[in-house]
Design an enzyme around this catalytic site. Sequence first.
Site, PDB file in Angstrom:
ATOM      1  CE  LYS A  72     -54.069   2.254  18.378  1.00 49.30           C
ATOM      2  NZ  LYS A  72     -55.540   2.177  18.381  1.00 49.30           N
TER       3      LYS A  72
ATOM      4  CD  GLU B  78     -48.197   2.795  24.086  1.00 51.23           C
ATOM      5  OE1 GLU B  78     -46.942   2.840  24.078  1.00 51.23           O
ATOM      6  OE2 GLU B  78     -48.889   3.201  23.128  1.00 51.23           O
TER       7      GLU B  78
ATOM      8  CB  SER C 232     -60.804   3.838  14.078  1.00 53.04           C
ATOM      9  OG  SER C 232     -61.694   3.517  15.128  1.00 53.04           O
TER      10      SER C 232
HETATM   11  C1  LIG Z   1     -56.421   2.761  19.330  1.00 48.79           C
HETATM   12  C2  LIG Z   1     -57.727   2.942  18.711  1.00 48.79           C
HETATM   13  C3  LIG Z   1     -58.392   4.198  18.729  1.00 48.79           C
HETATM   14  C4  LIG Z   1     -57.889   5.395  19.481  1.00 48.79           C
HETATM   15  O1  LIG Z   1     -56.590   5.805  19.183  1.00 48.79           O
HETATM   16  P1  LIG Z   1     -56.294   7.139  18.395  1.00 48.79           P
HETATM   17  O2  LIG Z   1     -54.812   7.220  18.415  1.00 48.79           O
HETATM   18  O3  LIG Z   1     -56.936   8.274  19.116  1.00 48.79           O
HETATM   19  O4  LIG Z   1     -56.826   6.969  17.029  1.00 48.79           O
HETATM   20  C5  LIG Z   1     -59.586   4.301  18.054  1.00 48.79           C
HETATM   21  N1  LIG Z   1     -60.133   3.245  17.407  1.00 48.79           N
HETATM   22  C6  LIG Z   1     -59.530   2.030  17.375  1.00 48.79           C
HETATM   23  C7  LIG Z   1     -60.185   0.908  16.650  1.00 48.79           C
HETATM   24  C8  LIG Z   1     -58.315   1.845  18.027  1.00 48.79           C
HETATM   25  O5  LIG Z   1     -57.717   0.643  17.980  1.00 48.79           O
END
Ligand SMILES: *Cc1c(COP(=O)(O)O)cnc(C)c1O
Length: 379
Positions: free
Chosen positions: A84, A106, A365
């Site tokens: 993020k 948000e 992610s």
């Molecule tokens: C926010 C988040 C996601 C999902 O958001 P995308 O915009 O679809 O990538 C996936 N994994 C993590 C760790 C997140 O914080």
Amino acid sequence: MTKGYFGQFGGQFVPELLYPALYELEKGFEAIKKDKSFQQEYQRLLSDFAGRPTSLYFARNTSEYLGFKVYFKREDLVNGGSHKLNNALGQALLAKYLGKKFIVTETAAGMHGVATTMAANVVGLECKVFMGVKDIARQKLNAEKIQLLGGVVVPVTRGAGILKDAVSEAEVSWIRDLRNTHYLIGSAVGPHPFPAIVAYFQRVIGEEAKKQIFEKEGKLPKAVIACGSGGSNALGIYQAFLMNKEIGLSFVEGEESAAFKHGSIGIFQGTKTYVLQDEFGMDRKTSSRAAGLNYPARGPQLAYLYSIGRVKAYTASDKNVLEAYTKMANLEGLLPAFETCHAIVELFKRKGKYKPDDVVILNFSGRGDKDIDTAIKLC
Ligand SMILES: *Cc1c(COP(=O)(O)O)cnc(C)c1O
């Protein structure tokens, strides 16, 4: 392609009073792409503050278990614990460039709220984070982190008290003071130019991964797997591989919020895309335990890539996600975010499906510290 559209998806389905703000944002976005000092400052923050490049980790134990070579793109190592911050830093700088004083946003799992508060602090802007009450309860650690960082958490009780409700409230707050406020959206969703801006600031993930896999393996992967809802981390890594048609791009959504599998095309929060809706076009209830995936729509670019078959969609259920969480902890000594576990579930399903020398990249992610309380209760 019409401006702001990916095929039939995207657009600006917003009240007229928002057009000037979106236009200003679009002009600013075009300008910073060519602005040397902006780019220098963005690169400096990515490397020295966020900790980029993140590593591309050869997951040896997972590879042995699955029978092919698995690499994790370690976005969990980005400062704040997820991908993020890449977008938050870029947009905070863009807001500053446009002369804004306040950031509203948000958050669901809280990762984006934390990243945005950090980015606002670095750039020197004030930050207000709207968060559904249900999410505050299940992601308490991140809600507290935002406050410790000096951000303001505004609890959202309307609707189901989840991500989409927080988006609506943040938008209202933005509209009240368009001149001084930037709405720092957390995923590749919403009206044009937001999806393009978020994808632009996340593409660093794939650019690094492509270079790293060439260095380590001297070849491209067979498949790239990512989880998501709006698709910011997925697009972030996919973009570098889109042109190589032989590379399979896999997207994993929550079974409990599966807008590709169970949804249809409609208008949601300013954009035309895939959405889980009832017969009146109202969004349906979602219940994914991964707060970050608990959103009833997909981003328009992702929807387009899915509609033409370039991206294949899969689902993972809450139950399988918990199994993946503990399995990854035991196998690799890593605690992934519940969101990330969706991609891991799909990875595990492919046991024995590739040749031993084939390479699969999983976009890792985020880290799972925020989910420990829930995991302890349920495992
Ligand atoms: C926010 C988040 C996601 C999902 O958001 P995308 O915009 O679809 O990538 C996936 N994994 C993590 C760790 C997140 O914080």
